[in-house]
Design a protein around this motif. Sequence first.
Motif, short mmCIF file in Angstrom:
data_model
loop_
_atom_site.label_atom_id
_atom_site.label_comp_id
_atom_site.label_asym_id
_atom_site.label_seq_id
_atom_site.Cartn_x
_atom_site.Cartn_y
_atom_site.Cartn_z
N THR A 25 11.02 -10.97 60.50
CA THR A 25 11.09 -11.17 59.06
C THR A 25 9.71 -11.58 58.56
O THR A 25 9.14 -12.55 59.05
N VAL A 27 6.99 -12.63 55.55
CA VAL A 27 6.78 -13.23 54.24
C VAL A 27 5.29 -13.08 53.92
O VAL A 27 4.45 -12.99 54.82
N ALA A 42 2.86 -9.05 52.83
CA ALA A 42 3.96 -9.06 53.79
C ALA A 42 3.90 -7.84 54.71
O ALA A 42 4.17 -7.93 55.91
N TYR A 104 7.58 -17.44 46.86
CA TYR A 104 7.83 -16.10 47.38
C TYR A 104 8.50 -15.23 46.33
O TYR A 104 9.50 -15.60 45.73
N GLU A 107 10.37 -10.84 50.46
CA GLU A 107 10.49 -11.10 51.89
C GLU A 107 11.00 -9.79 52.50
O GLU A 107 11.78 -9.08 51.88
#
Length: 116
Positions: A25, A27, A42, A104, A107
Motif C-alpha cells: 500500500t 502513500v 505515491a 493524504y 492512497e
Amino acid sequence: MTIMRIDPEDRWSEAVIHNNVIYYTSVPTNLVNDAYQQTQSALAEIDKILERANSDKTRILDVTLFLVNKSDFAAMNKAWDEWVAKGKAPVRCTVQAGLMKPEYLVEIKIIAAVKS
C-alpha cells in the motif's frame, strides 16, 4: 510457504511477499495539497518497492486507488495515465474514502507478481 516481510514494524510491514506475489500500500511522500502531485508521489513509491521486490509496474495485477475527494478523480487519472505501462494495465478500481491522515488525498494498494 515462506512469507517475506519488507521493513516489518510492530503495526505493519512496508510490503509482504508470499507465493511470488507482492502486497503493498503506497502513500505519497509529497503531501502538497494537490491530488495530481500526490498521485505521482505515491506511484513513485510503488516503483521503488517493486524494484526492491524484483518486480516492476508491468507485473502489477490489481490496484485499488483511494481518493478523499471525488473531484480529484481527473487529476489522479492524469498522473495514472502518464505512469501506467501501456498495454499492461492491471485490474483497477477507485474508491472514495476518508483516509486516516488528513494530509493524504490519495492512497494506492497494489498486488503484483515477482519476476521469475
